[in-house]
Design an enzyme around this catalytic site. Structure first.
Site, PDB file in Angstrom:
ATOM      1  N   PRO A 126       0.801  -1.228   0.000  1.00  0.00           N
ATOM      2  CA  PRO A 126       0.000   0.000   0.000  1.00  0.00           C
ATOM      3  C   PRO A 126       0.836   1.282   0.000  1.00  0.00           C
ATOM      4  O   PRO A 126       0.484   2.254  -0.663  1.00  0.00           O
ATOM      5  CB  PRO A 126      -0.831  -0.123   1.284  1.00  0.00           C
ATOM      6  CG  PRO A 126      -0.967  -1.592   1.495  1.00  0.00           C
ATOM      7  CD  PRO A 126       0.329  -2.182   1.035  1.00  0.00           C
ATOM      8  N   GLN A 277      -7.118  13.075 -45.980  1.00  0.00           N
ATOM      9  CA  GLN A 277      -5.719  13.195 -45.574  1.00  0.00           C
ATOM     10  C   GLN A 277      -5.569  13.254 -44.057  1.00  0.00           C
ATOM     11  O   GLN A 277      -4.584  12.734 -43.505  1.00  0.00           O
ATOM     12  CB  GLN A 277      -5.098  14.444 -46.211  1.00  0.00           C
ATOM     13  CG  GLN A 277      -3.580  14.494 -46.059  1.00  0.00           C
ATOM     14  CD  GLN A 277      -2.989  15.713 -46.738  1.00  0.00           C
ATOM     15  OE1 GLN A 277      -3.286  16.843 -46.362  1.00  0.00           O
ATOM     16  NE2 GLN A 277      -2.172  15.489 -47.758  1.00  0.00           N
ATOM     17  N   GLU A 364       5.267  -2.485 -13.303  1.00  0.00           N
ATOM     18  CA  GLU A 364       6.721  -2.711 -13.365  1.00  0.00           C
ATOM     19  C   GLU A 364       7.512  -1.408 -13.430  1.00  0.00           C
ATOM     20  O   GLU A 364       8.533  -1.308 -14.102  1.00  0.00           O
ATOM     21  CB  GLU A 364       7.065  -3.639 -14.535  1.00  0.00           C
ATOM     22  CG  GLU A 364       6.442  -5.021 -14.369  1.00  0.00           C
ATOM     23  CD  GLU A 364       6.811  -5.989 -15.461  1.00  0.00           C
ATOM     24  OE1 GLU A 364       7.890  -5.836 -16.048  1.00  0.00           O
ATOM     25  OE2 GLU A 364       6.016  -6.903 -15.720  1.00  0.00           O
TER      26      GLU A 364
END
Length: 381
Positions: A126, A277, A364
């Site tokens: 936590p 485009q 990570e």
């Protein structure tokens, strides 16, 4: 893209076919039900995917980070929840593979490589997300055991895991050098699963609270020496961040593919929107970013296979993770924009892809942390 061996090309083709035929049809259902897909686990077992990155002596295929990234990228194009399962099997076992004793490797790796065991990587707490050194979990030596107390959160696969690779402080005064790593088996008294989080995406892979109350872990389940856990975790992340980046590339690629296909068929003002485009430039920018991200990922994977302890590999790993996951977020958002109002609806896949991309910027090590790592590496040179 780095040159691939014949075996790697065969792996890529096999997983690509599996993703298209078996995984893609399951993606929306898993997102809707939130149930862990045991059928996909069984599919991976049958095809030997869990053993990709393990040495042959431990029941694997003898591949490396590059091989795992190839598989995860292809799986993610079919079903990102499935990619989390494959990547999680690697992350949860890396501690043993890179730092375990020979006895630990022979005891656990063959069963993980076969898919019999599902591991969980338990680091986050936590008050200790990006700042892992602030973890509060304690491991106190008691004869031939360590008694561990603490609480982990957001632990993927904790509710289905057979083993946990877990980090706790054995000497809080030493800060980073006081963190140690352990293997804890499912069913150990005092080890409990608490809250299962309600997530934005990847709902089939549950993120859980892990509660440790006087958990007695035998001394032989200490991985490496006392105080080496933090450095072991950093080594693991150098090899796992390219895998998360590969998952992000897979997500971005399928979002691009969906956007291109939709732009060719969606007619407005009397012609397909691909004729405008403004849309063409969006698609071109998306394609440039996806290919640039892919190149960074496989360079980082190559360097990790060559020497994951090197500063070059560590820096490349953070670069790949940061750029590829930012790309996944941008490209999936742009895909939703190409779809217009339909892109916001759950009937179309790009809405789910955008939700799935977000977490890759967080796990990570957040991308802000990756930029700190990259900057430090530059300034130290």
């Amino acid at each position: 893209m780095i040159p691939l061996t014949e075996e790697q090309q065969m792996l890529q083709a096999m997983v690509r076919r599996m993703a298209r035929e078996k995984l893609k049809p399951r993606a929306a259902e898993i997102d809707n039900t939130g149930e862990f897909p045991w059928d996909i686990v069984e599919l991976f077992r049958e095809n030997g995917l869990f053993g990709i990155h393990f040495p042959e002596e431990y029941g694997g295929s003898g591949g490396g980070v590059v091989d795992l990234c190839l598989a995860v990228e292809e799986v993610a194009q079919g079903c990102s929840d499935a990619a989390v399962i494959l990547a999680g099997q690697a992350l949860g076992s890396k501690l043993i593979l890179l730092s375990g004793s020979e006895e630990q490797k022979r005891k656990y790796l063959p069963r993980i490589a076969s898919g019999e065991f599902i591991p969980a990587f338990a680091l986050t707490e936590p008050g200790a997300g990006s700042d892992n050194v602030s973890m509060q979990s304690r491991a106190v030596r008691d004869g031939d055991y360590y008694v561990i107390n603490g609480r982990k959160i957001f632990i993927t696969h904790a509710d289905v895991a057979d083993i946990f690779t877990l980090f706790a402080k054995t000497d809080p005064e030493k800060k980073a050098r006081g963190i140690s790593a352990f293997i804890i088996n499912k069913g150990t008294p005092g080890l409990g699963i608490g809250k299962i989080e309600k997530k934005m995406a990847h709902k089939g892979n549950h993120a859980c609270e892990v509660i440790l109350e006087d958990v007695r872990v035998p001394r032989e389940n200490l991985v490496g020496a006392e105080g080496e856990g933090f450095m072991e975790a950093m080594k693991i992340l150098t090899t796992s961040r390219p895998v998360t980046a590969a998952r992000a590339v897979g997500l971005a690629q399928v979002a691009l593919d969906e956007a291109v296909a939709y732009a060719k068929t969606r007619v407005q003002f009397g012609q397909p929107i691909a004729k405008f485009q403004g849309i063409q430039f969006m698609l071109a920018d998306m394609a440039i970013k996806v290919e640039a991200a892919r190149q960074l990922v496989y360079n980082a994977a190559f360097l990790a296979d060559r020497d994951y302890k090197s500063k070059e590999a560590q820096r490349a790993s953070s670069m790949a993770k940061c750029f590829a996951t930012d790309t996944a977020m941008q490209v999936t958002c742009d895909a939703v924009q190409v779809f217009g109002g339909y892109g916001y609806m759950r009937e179309y896949p790009v809405e789910r892809l955008m939700r799935e991309a977000k977490v890759t910027q967080i796990v990570e090590g957040t991308n802000q942390v990756q930029r700190v790592v990259i900057a430090r590496a530059l300034l130290e040179d």
